[in-house]
Design a protein around this motif. Structure first.
Motif, PDB file in Angstrom:
ATOM      1  N   ILE A   1       0.863  -1.187   0.000  1.00  0.00           N
ATOM      2  CA  ILE A   1       0.000   0.000   0.000  1.00  0.00           C
ATOM      3  C   ILE A   1       0.895   1.232   0.000  1.00  0.00           C
ATOM      4  N   LEU A   2       0.620   2.152  -0.915  1.00  0.00           N
ATOM      5  CA  LEU A   2       1.419   3.378  -1.045  1.00  0.00           C
ATOM      6  C   LEU A   2       0.594   4.589  -0.649  1.00  0.00           C
ATOM      7  N   PHE A   3       1.204   5.424   0.191  1.00  0.00           N
ATOM      8  CA  PHE A   3       0.589   6.686   0.606  1.00  0.00           C
ATOM      9  C   PHE A   3       1.482   7.828   0.108  1.00  0.00           C
ATOM     10  N   PRO A   4       1.050   8.622  -0.880  1.00  0.00           N
ATOM     11  CA  PRO A   4       1.873   9.753  -1.336  1.00  0.00           C
ATOM     12  C   PRO A   4       2.095  10.752  -0.215  1.00  0.00           C
ATOM     13  N   VAL A   5       3.241  11.415  -0.254  1.00  0.00           N
ATOM     14  CA  VAL A   5       3.585  12.401   0.775  1.00  0.00           C
ATOM     15  C   VAL A   5       3.304  13.797   0.245  1.00  0.00           C
ATOM     16  N   ASP A   6       2.526  14.544   0.985  1.00  0.00           N
ATOM     17  CA  ASP A   6       2.276  15.951   0.668  1.00  0.00           C
ATOM     18  C   ASP A   6       3.412  16.774   1.283  1.00  0.00           C
ATOM     19  N   PRO A   7       4.252  17.447   0.464  1.00  0.00           N
ATOM     20  CA  PRO A   7       5.384  18.217   1.020  1.00  0.00           C
ATOM     21  C   PRO A   7       4.960  19.246   2.060  1.00  0.00           C
ATOM     22  N   GLU A   8       3.721  19.718   1.956  1.00  0.00           N
ATOM     23  CA  GLU A   8       3.246  20.727   2.906  1.00  0.00           C
ATOM     24  C   GLU A   8       2.792  20.106   4.228  1.00  0.00           C
ATOM     25  N   ASN A   9       2.577  18.794   4.225  1.00  0.00           N
ATOM     26  CA  ASN A   9       2.164  18.105   5.455  1.00  0.00           C
ATOM     27  C   ASN A   9       2.739  16.691   5.428  1.00  0.00           C
TER      28      ASN A   9
ATOM     29  N   LEU B   1      11.076 -10.026   6.899  1.00  0.00           N
ATOM     30  CA  LEU B   1       9.731 -10.028   7.460  1.00  0.00           C
ATOM     31  C   LEU B   1       9.142 -11.439   7.453  1.00  0.00           C
ATOM     32  N   PRO B   2       8.501 -11.847   8.545  1.00  0.00           N
ATOM     33  CA  PRO B   2       7.787 -13.131   8.529  1.00  0.00           C
ATOM     34  C   PRO B   2       6.624 -13.076   7.542  1.00  0.00           C
ATOM     35  N   ILE B   3       6.239 -14.203   7.022  1.00  0.00           N
ATOM     36  CA  ILE B   3       5.093 -14.265   6.115  1.00  0.00           C
ATOM     37  C   ILE B   3       3.825 -13.847   6.856  1.00  0.00           C
ATOM     38  N   ASP B   4       3.002 -13.052   6.137  1.00  0.00           N
ATOM     39  CA  ASP B   4       1.691 -12.587   6.622  1.00  0.00           C
ATOM     40  C   ASP B   4       1.767 -11.567   7.743  1.00  0.00           C
ATOM     41  N   VAL B   5       2.950 -10.962   7.936  1.00  0.00           N
ATOM     42  CA  VAL B   5       3.088  -9.864   8.902  1.00  0.00           C
ATOM     43  C   VAL B   5       3.213  -8.554   8.123  1.00  0.00           C
ATOM     44  N   VAL B   6       2.422  -7.559   8.503  1.00  0.00           N
ATOM     45  CA  VAL B   6       2.465  -6.261   7.830  1.00  0.00           C
ATOM     46  C   VAL B   6       3.637  -5.450   8.357  1.00  0.00           C
ATOM     47  N   GLY B   7       4.519  -5.021   7.458  1.00  0.00           N
ATOM     48  CA  GLY B   7       5.678  -4.222   7.838  1.00  0.00           C
ATOM     49  C   GLY B   7       5.501  -2.767   7.466  1.00  0.00           C
ATOM     50  N   GLY B   8       6.141  -1.895   8.232  1.00  0.00           N
ATOM     51  CA  GLY B   8       6.072  -0.473   7.946  1.00  0.00           C
ATOM     52  C   GLY B   8       5.398   0.266   9.086  1.00  0.00           C
ATOM     53  N   PRO B   9       5.148   1.562   8.861  1.00  0.00           N
ATOM     54  CA  PRO B   9       5.364   2.310   7.627  1.00  0.00           C
ATOM     55  C   PRO B   9       6.855   2.525   7.314  1.00  0.00           C
ATOM     56  N   PHE B  10       7.176   2.470   5.990  1.00  0.00           N
ATOM     57  CA  PHE B  10       8.511   2.767   5.493  1.00  0.00           C
ATOM     58  C   PHE B  10       8.403   3.945   4.525  1.00  0.00           C
ATOM     59  N   LYS B  11       9.431   4.788   4.522  1.00  0.00           N
ATOM     60  CA  LYS B  11       9.433   5.919   3.596  1.00  0.00           C
ATOM     61  C   LYS B  11      10.499   5.738   2.539  1.00  0.00           C
ATOM     62  N   THR B  12      10.138   5.995   1.271  1.00  0.00           N
ATOM     63  CA  THR B  12      11.079   6.026   0.148  1.00  0.00           C
ATOM     64  C   THR B  12      10.782   7.293  -0.648  1.00  0.00           C
ATOM     65  N   PRO B  13      11.553   7.576  -1.708  1.00  0.00           N
ATOM     66  CA  PRO B  13      11.247   8.752  -2.525  1.00  0.00           C
ATOM     67  C   PRO B  13       9.846   8.727  -3.135  1.00  0.00           C
ATOM     68  N   LEU B  14       9.224   7.541  -3.242  1.00  0.00           N
ATOM     69  CA  LEU B  14       7.887   7.450  -3.831  1.00  0.00           C
ATOM     70  C   LEU B  14       6.777   7.763  -2.832  1.00  0.00           C
ATOM     71  N   GLY B  15       7.085   7.655  -1.546  1.00  0.00           N
ATOM     72  CA  GLY B  15       6.073   7.909  -0.539  1.00  0.00           C
ATOM     73  C   GLY B  15       6.267   7.025   0.681  1.00  0.00           C
ATOM     74  N   VAL B  16       5.159   6.793   1.400  1.00  0.00           N
ATOM     75  CA  VAL B  16       5.181   5.952   2.591  1.00  0.00           C
ATOM     76  C   VAL B  16       4.493   4.628   2.243  1.00  0.00           C
ATOM     77  N   HIS B  17       5.078   3.513   2.719  1.00  0.00           N
ATOM     78  CA  HIS B  17       4.629   2.192   2.307  1.00  0.00           C
ATOM     79  C   HIS B  17       4.274   1.306   3.502  1.00  0.00           C
ATOM     80  N   LEU B  18       3.275   0.470   3.286  1.00  0.00           N
ATOM     81  CA  LEU B  18       3.039  -0.713   4.100  1.00  0.00           C
ATOM     82  C   LEU B  18       3.243  -1.918   3.192  1.00  0.00           C
ATOM     83  N   VAL B  19       3.888  -2.968   3.686  1.00  0.00           N
ATOM     84  CA  VAL B  19       4.126  -4.148   2.859  1.00  0.00           C
ATOM     85  C   VAL B  19       3.778  -5.408   3.652  1.00  0.00           C
TER      86      VAL B  19
END
Length: 291
Positions: free
Chosen positions: A157-165, A223-241
């Motif tokens: 799941i990707l969440f775009p980052v708003d530079p203003e917030n 990450l173990p199988i079936d465990v949700v990891g994150g949130p992680f931030k990359t240049p594309l946005g914030v991620h859950l995996v």
């Protein structure tokens, strides 16, 4: 001081293009930003970037000379792809303008890239299939070379980052992660993700470690199988995996490796063809490097 770093038949290549090329190479070669590389590698990376830009300009000029140019439909499709990868932020064009590029210049850049990609594909479309002896020799030299890499199947799941917030994306990701304890991750991806994978429940398929942002690869692959990891931030946005499966293959047989070997040998031959073509174009061109 001039902003021009090189010219190809009088067409300038500027510092902005060089900076973008250096950044792209750093991601391709080392999977990290330029700032994280050792200082001593910067000059070499810059030279590689200049050569890439010169080759790109030579190929583009050759395409124009042959009357070859990407169609407006192909340019629009690539522009849409870039916007999707950026999460289609509402301020994409204004952020572009802050970096000194308007929409017309952006589309011109995309047209050049698509044209270069398309004529390059045409030049290598008829690469011959390697003979059996070449395939066997390649395999015998190092059978482990064709071993398939470890892979994990990811939902995302990707969440775009708003530079203003910038904190908002993290807060949304944390809230959705809590929901994942009671709600199917695929359903959440369809509802909340800005990634093109959202309609398919965020399924990215099987990915290799090198396909993932270098800052996250080690964490995700542990990450173990079936465990949700994150949130992680990359240049594309914030991620859950979420890792839903793993592959840890052993060394292949010749028959198992054959399709991959054929592709590698064809790719090497295509690279040789392109290198020879670019070298010929350069011999007949006026190229000046100014840094």
């Amino acid at each position: 001081m001039s902003d021009v770093v090189a010219t190809v038949n009088g067409v300038p290549i500027d510092q902005k293009a060089l900076g973008a090329a250096v950044h792209a190479l750093a991601q391709e070669q080392f999977h990290c930003p330029v700032a994280e590389l050792p200082e001593g590698s910067h000059d070499e990376l810059k030279q590689m970037a200049i050569e890439r830009l010169i080759a790109r300009e030579l190929i583009y000029q050759a395409a124009l000379a042959e009357g070859f140019i990407a169609s407006q439909e192909d340019v629009a499709a690539e522009t849409s792809r870039i916007l999707r990868l950026s999460g289609q932020p509402k301020n994409f064009w204004s952020r572009l303008a802050e970096r000194g590029m308007d929409q017309i210049a952006f589309e011109r850049m995309v047209r050049k890239d698509v044209t270069v990609d398309q004529i390059t594909a045409c030049k290598t479309a008829d690469v011959a299939t390697p003979d059996e002896q070449s395939i066997e020799n390649f395999f015998r030299e190092d059978p482990h070379r064709m071993q398939k890499p470890r892979r994990v199947r990811l939902q995302h799941i990707l969440f775009p980052v708003d530079p203003e917030n910038p904190d908002e994306a993290f807060d949304r990701a944390k809230a959705v992660k809590l929901k994942s304890e009671k709600t199917d991750f695929r359903v959440l991806a369809q509802k909340y993700s800005a990634c093109p994978s959202a309609p398919g429940g965020g399924d990215l398929g099987y990915v290799r470690q090198e396909d993932i942002d270098s800052a996250l690869a080690d964490v995700i692959f542990k990450l173990p199988i079936d465990v949700v990891g994150g949130p992680f931030k990359t240049p594309l946005g914030v991620h859950l995996v979420k890792v839903v499966d793993r592959e840890n293959p052993g060394p292949p047989t010749l028959e198992e490796a054959r399709p991959a070997i054929v592709e590698v040998l064809k790719r090497l031959e295509a690279t040789r063809i392109l290198s020879d073509w670019v070298a010929e174009l350069r011999r007949n061109a006026d190229v000046k490097i100014q840094i």
